[in-house]
Write an enzyme that holds these catalytic residues in place. Sequence first.
Site: not given
Ligand code: ADP
Ligand code: AMP
Length: 217
Positions: A13, A88, A127, A160, A171
Amino acid sequence: MKIILLGPPGAGKGTQAKFISEKYFIPHISTGDIFRKNISEKTPLGIEAKKYLDEGKLVPDEVTINIMKNRLGMDDCKNGFLLDGFPRTVTQAKALDLFLNGIDQQIDKVLLIDVPKGLIFDRMTGRRVCPSCGASYHIKFNPPKIEGKCDVCNSDIVQRKDDTQSTVKDRLDVYDKQTEPLIGYYKSQGVLSIVNGTGEINEVFQNVKNILKDIHR
Ligand code: ADP
Ligand code: AMP
Protein backbone atom coordinates in the site's frame (compact mmCIF):
# COMPACT_ATOMS: atom_id res chain seq x y z
CA MET A 1 -10.19 11.83 -6.19
CA LYS A 2 -10.83 10.19 -2.85
CA ILE A 3 -9.19 6.82 -2.67
CA ILE A 4 -8.72 4.17 0.00
CA LEU A 5 -5.95 1.59 -0.25
CA LEU A 6 -6.98 -1.63 1.42
CA GLY A 7 -5.01 -4.82 1.90
CA PRO A 8 -3.00 -6.72 4.47
CA PRO A 9 0.11 -5.20 6.00
CA GLY A 10 2.98 -5.72 3.56
CA ALA A 11 0.73 -5.84 0.48
CA GLY A 12 2.42 -2.77 -0.97
CA LYS A 13 0.00 0.00 0.00
CA GLY A 14 2.67 2.51 1.03
CA THR A 15 4.76 1.70 -2.05
CA GLN A 16 1.85 2.28 -4.42
CA ALA A 17 0.60 5.28 -2.44
CA LYS A 18 3.78 7.17 -3.22
CA PHE A 19 3.26 6.73 -6.98
CA ILE A 20 -0.49 7.41 -6.88
CA SER A 21 -0.06 10.54 -4.81
CA GLU A 22 2.57 11.91 -7.23
CA LYS A 23 0.61 11.08 -10.38
CA TYR A 24 -2.80 12.34 -9.26
CA PHE A 25 -1.62 15.20 -6.99
CA ILE A 26 -3.46 14.02 -3.89
CA PRO A 27 -1.98 13.86 -0.39
CA HIS A 28 -0.90 10.43 0.85
CA ILE A 29 -2.29 10.01 4.35
CA SER A 30 -0.95 7.02 6.27
CA THR A 31 -2.18 6.48 9.82
CA GLY A 32 0.86 4.29 10.46
CA ASP A 33 3.17 7.17 9.44
CA ILE A 34 1.22 9.59 11.65
CA PHE A 35 1.59 7.26 14.64
CA ARG A 36 5.30 6.63 13.98
CA LYS A 37 6.02 10.36 13.69
CA ASN A 38 4.28 10.96 17.02
CA ILE A 39 6.19 8.07 18.60
CA SER A 40 9.54 9.46 17.45
CA GLU A 41 8.58 12.92 18.75
CA LYS A 42 7.32 11.40 22.03
CA THR A 43 4.04 13.34 21.89
CA PRO A 44 1.16 12.24 24.20
CA LEU A 45 -0.41 10.50 21.19
CA GLY A 46 2.90 8.79 20.43
CA ILE A 47 3.28 7.56 24.00
CA GLU A 48 -0.29 6.17 23.91
CA ALA A 49 0.07 4.62 20.43
CA LYS A 50 3.48 3.02 20.99
CA LYS A 51 2.23 0.12 23.08
CA TYR A 52 -0.24 -0.90 20.34
CA LEU A 53 2.24 -0.58 17.48
CA ASP A 54 4.92 -2.54 19.33
CA GLU A 55 2.49 -5.43 19.82
CA GLY A 56 1.02 -5.27 16.32
CA LYS A 57 -2.41 -4.37 17.72
CA LEU A 58 -4.71 -1.64 16.46
CA VAL A 59 -4.74 1.74 18.16
CA PRO A 60 -8.25 2.20 19.64
CA ASP A 61 -10.89 3.43 17.20
CA GLU A 62 -11.76 6.65 19.09
CA VAL A 63 -8.14 7.80 19.02
CA THR A 64 -7.62 6.92 15.36
CA ILE A 65 -10.93 8.37 14.19
CA ASN A 66 -10.27 11.70 15.91
CA ILE A 67 -6.86 12.01 14.33
CA MET A 68 -8.24 11.30 10.90
CA LYS A 69 -11.15 13.72 11.19
CA ASN A 70 -8.63 16.37 12.06
CA ARG A 71 -6.33 15.43 9.17
CA LEU A 72 -9.09 15.19 6.57
CA GLY A 73 -10.35 18.62 7.57
CA MET A 74 -7.07 20.20 6.46
CA ASP A 75 -6.87 22.37 3.34
CA ASP A 76 -4.78 19.97 1.27
CA CYS A 77 -7.61 17.38 1.38
CA LYS A 78 -10.14 19.67 -0.33
CA ASN A 79 -9.49 18.19 -3.78
CA GLY A 80 -9.06 14.62 -2.67
CA PHE A 81 -6.83 12.30 -0.72
CA LEU A 82 -5.36 8.84 -0.64
CA LEU A 83 -5.86 6.88 2.56
CA ASP A 84 -3.29 4.19 3.40
CA GLY A 85 -4.00 2.08 6.47
CA PHE A 86 -7.31 3.76 7.34
CA PRO A 87 -10.00 2.62 7.84
CA ARG A 88 -8.94 -0.66 9.44
CA THR A 89 -12.18 -1.56 11.23
CA VAL A 90 -15.85 -1.35 10.28
CA THR A 91 -16.31 1.22 13.07
CA GLN A 92 -13.64 3.41 11.44
CA ALA A 93 -15.24 2.96 7.99
CA LYS A 94 -18.63 4.02 9.31
CA ALA A 95 -17.11 7.05 11.02
CA LEU A 96 -15.38 8.01 7.77
CA ASP A 97 -18.65 7.71 5.83
CA LEU A 98 -20.41 9.86 8.40
CA PHE A 99 -17.67 12.49 8.27
CA LEU A 100 -17.70 12.61 4.45
CA ASN A 101 -21.51 12.67 4.26
CA GLY A 102 -21.40 15.67 6.58
CA ILE A 103 -19.36 17.60 4.02
CA ASP A 104 -21.30 16.21 1.05
CA GLN A 105 -18.49 14.02 -0.20
CA GLN A 106 -17.90 10.34 -0.77
CA ILE A 107 -15.17 7.81 -1.49
CA ASP A 108 -14.62 7.30 -5.23
CA LYS A 109 -12.70 4.06 -5.10
CA VAL A 110 -11.37 1.46 -2.69
CA LEU A 111 -8.40 -0.41 -4.14
CA LEU A 112 -7.83 -3.78 -2.53
CA ILE A 113 -4.23 -4.81 -3.14
CA ASP A 114 -4.51 -8.54 -3.42
CA VAL A 115 -1.39 -10.54 -2.53
CA PRO A 116 -1.33 -14.18 -1.39
CA LYS A 117 -0.37 -14.74 2.23
CA GLY A 118 2.78 -16.60 1.18
CA LEU A 119 4.26 -13.45 -0.38
CA ILE A 120 3.23 -11.12 2.43
CA PHE A 121 5.52 -12.62 5.02
CA ASP A 122 8.64 -12.11 2.86
CA ARG A 123 7.59 -8.59 1.93
CA MET A 124 7.16 -7.57 5.56
CA THR A 125 10.22 -9.17 7.06
CA GLY A 126 12.41 -7.85 4.20
CA ARG A 127 11.10 -4.28 4.47
CA ARG A 128 13.58 -1.63 5.56
CA VAL A 129 12.75 2.01 6.19
CA CYS A 130 14.64 5.23 6.56
CA PRO A 131 14.07 6.66 10.04
CA SER A 132 15.00 10.16 8.80
CA CYS A 133 12.94 10.66 5.64
CA GLY A 134 10.52 7.70 5.73
CA ALA A 135 11.60 6.17 2.40
CA SER A 136 10.87 2.46 2.21
CA TYR A 137 12.90 -0.38 0.68
CA HIS A 138 13.03 -4.14 0.48
CA ILE A 139 16.27 -6.08 0.88
CA LYS A 140 15.46 -8.27 -2.16
CA PHE A 141 12.69 -6.65 -4.20
CA ASN A 142 13.52 -2.95 -3.88
CA PRO A 143 17.03 -2.59 -2.45
CA PRO A 144 18.71 0.78 -1.98
CA LYS A 145 21.59 1.65 -4.34
CA ILE A 146 24.12 1.36 -1.50
CA GLU A 147 23.41 -1.51 0.89
CA GLY A 148 21.99 -0.29 4.19
CA LYS A 149 21.85 3.39 3.14
CA CYS A 150 18.85 5.49 2.15
CA ASP A 151 18.97 6.61 -1.52
CA VAL A 152 17.27 9.89 -0.63
CA CYS A 153 19.18 11.10 2.43
CA ASN A 154 22.00 8.58 2.97
CA SER A 155 20.87 7.71 6.53
CA ASP A 156 21.17 4.12 7.77
CA ILE A 157 17.99 2.22 6.96
CA VAL A 158 16.42 0.01 9.65
CA GLN A 159 13.87 -2.75 10.12
CA ARG A 160 10.60 -1.61 11.69
CA LYS A 161 10.16 -3.07 15.17
CA ASP A 162 6.81 -4.52 14.13
CA ASP A 163 8.23 -6.22 11.03
CA THR A 164 9.91 -9.00 12.97
CA GLN A 165 8.60 -12.54 12.48
CA SER A 166 6.50 -12.85 15.64
CA THR A 167 4.78 -9.45 15.32
CA VAL A 168 4.12 -9.99 11.63
CA LYS A 169 2.08 -13.07 12.48
CA ASP A 170 0.03 -11.11 15.04
CA ARG A 171 -0.56 -8.28 12.57
CA LEU A 172 -1.81 -10.69 9.93
CA ASP A 173 -4.24 -12.19 12.47
CA VAL A 174 -5.46 -8.67 13.33
CA TYR A 175 -5.99 -8.01 9.61
CA ASP A 176 -8.03 -11.20 9.16
CA LYS A 177 -10.25 -10.51 12.15
CA GLN A 178 -10.67 -6.73 12.12
CA THR A 179 -9.86 -5.37 8.65
CA GLU A 180 -10.88 -8.05 6.17
CA PRO A 181 -14.61 -7.43 6.85
CA LEU A 182 -14.12 -4.07 5.12
CA ILE A 183 -13.91 -5.90 1.80
CA GLY A 184 -17.60 -6.83 2.08
CA TYR A 185 -18.44 -3.39 3.44
CA TYR A 186 -17.04 -1.58 0.40
CA LYS A 187 -18.16 -4.23 -2.08
CA SER A 188 -21.73 -3.62 -1.02
CA GLN A 189 -21.21 0.12 -1.62
CA GLY A 190 -20.07 -0.68 -5.19
CA VAL A 191 -16.71 1.11 -4.85
CA LEU A 192 -14.34 -1.84 -4.44
CA SER A 193 -11.81 -2.81 -7.13
CA ILE A 194 -9.29 -5.60 -6.76
CA VAL A 195 -5.71 -4.89 -7.83
CA ASN A 196 -3.46 -7.84 -8.62
CA GLY A 197 -0.56 -7.06 -6.26
CA THR A 198 1.68 -10.03 -7.04
CA GLY A 199 3.81 -8.57 -9.85
CA GLU A 200 6.74 -6.19 -9.66
CA ILE A 201 6.16 -2.74 -8.19
CA ASN A 202 5.79 -1.11 -11.65
CA GLU A 203 3.40 -3.76 -12.86
CA VAL A 204 1.19 -3.29 -9.81
CA PHE A 205 1.17 0.47 -10.44
CA GLN A 206 0.08 -0.18 -14.03
CA ASN A 207 -2.82 -2.25 -12.67
CA VAL A 208 -3.74 0.61 -10.35
CA LYS A 209 -3.67 3.17 -13.19
CA ASN A 210 -5.87 0.96 -15.35
CA ILE A 211 -8.52 1.04 -12.66
CA LEU A 212 -8.18 4.74 -11.81
CA LYS A 213 -8.37 5.96 -15.40
CA ASP A 214 -12.14 5.46 -15.31
CA ILE A 215 -12.63 7.79 -12.38
CA HIS A 216 -9.85 10.35 -12.88
CA ARG A 217 -11.53 13.59 -13.85
P1 ADP B 1 2.21 -1.84 3.21
O1 ADP B 1 2.23 -0.33 3.14
O2 ADP B 1 0.99 -2.42 2.55
O3 ADP B 1 2.43 -2.38 4.59
P2 ADP B 1 4.73 -1.64 1.73
O4 ADP B 1 4.35 -0.77 0.58
O5 ADP B 1 5.55 -1.02 2.81
O6 ADP B 1 3.43 -2.38 2.33
O7 ADP B 1 5.48 -2.90 1.12
C1 ADP B 1 6.00 -3.92 1.99
C2 ADP B 1 7.36 -4.35 1.48
O8 ADP B 1 7.21 -5.02 0.23
C3 ADP B 1 8.34 -3.19 1.23
O9 ADP B 1 9.62 -3.61 1.61
C4 ADP B 1 8.24 -2.95 -0.28
O10 ADP B 1 9.47 -2.45 -0.83
C5 ADP B 1 7.95 -4.36 -0.80
N1 ADP B 1 7.06 -4.34 -1.98
C6 ADP B 1 6.01 -3.52 -2.22
N2 ADP B 1 5.42 -3.83 -3.39
C7 ADP B 1 6.11 -4.88 -3.89
C8 ADP B 1 6.00 -5.67 -5.10
N3 ADP B 1 5.05 -5.43 -5.99
N4 ADP B 1 6.89 -6.67 -5.27
C9 ADP B 1 7.86 -6.93 -4.35
N5 ADP B 1 8.02 -6.21 -3.21
C10 ADP B 1 7.16 -5.22 -2.98
P1 AMP C 1 1.06 0.45 9.05
O1 AMP C 1 2.15 1.46 8.91
O2 AMP C 1 -0.15 0.77 8.21
O3 AMP C 1 1.54 -0.97 8.83
O4 AMP C 1 0.55 0.54 10.56
C1 AMP C 1 1.42 0.26 11.63
C2 AMP C 1 0.62 0.16 12.92
O5 AMP C 1 -0.03 1.42 13.21
C3 AMP C 1 -0.50 -0.87 12.95
O6 AMP C 1 -0.03 -2.18 13.22
C4 AMP C 1 -1.36 -0.30 14.09
O7 AMP C 1 -0.77 -0.56 15.36
C5 AMP C 1 -1.27 1.19 13.86
N1 AMP C 1 -2.34 1.65 12.94
C6 AMP C 1 -2.18 2.15 11.68
N2 AMP C 1 -3.36 2.48 11.14
C7 AMP C 1 -4.30 2.19 12.06
C8 AMP C 1 -5.72 2.28 12.10
N3 AMP C 1 -6.42 2.74 11.05
N4 AMP C 1 -6.35 1.88 13.23
C9 AMP C 1 -5.67 1.44 14.29
N5 AMP C 1 -4.35 1.30 14.32
C10 AMP C 1 -3.64 1.67 13.22
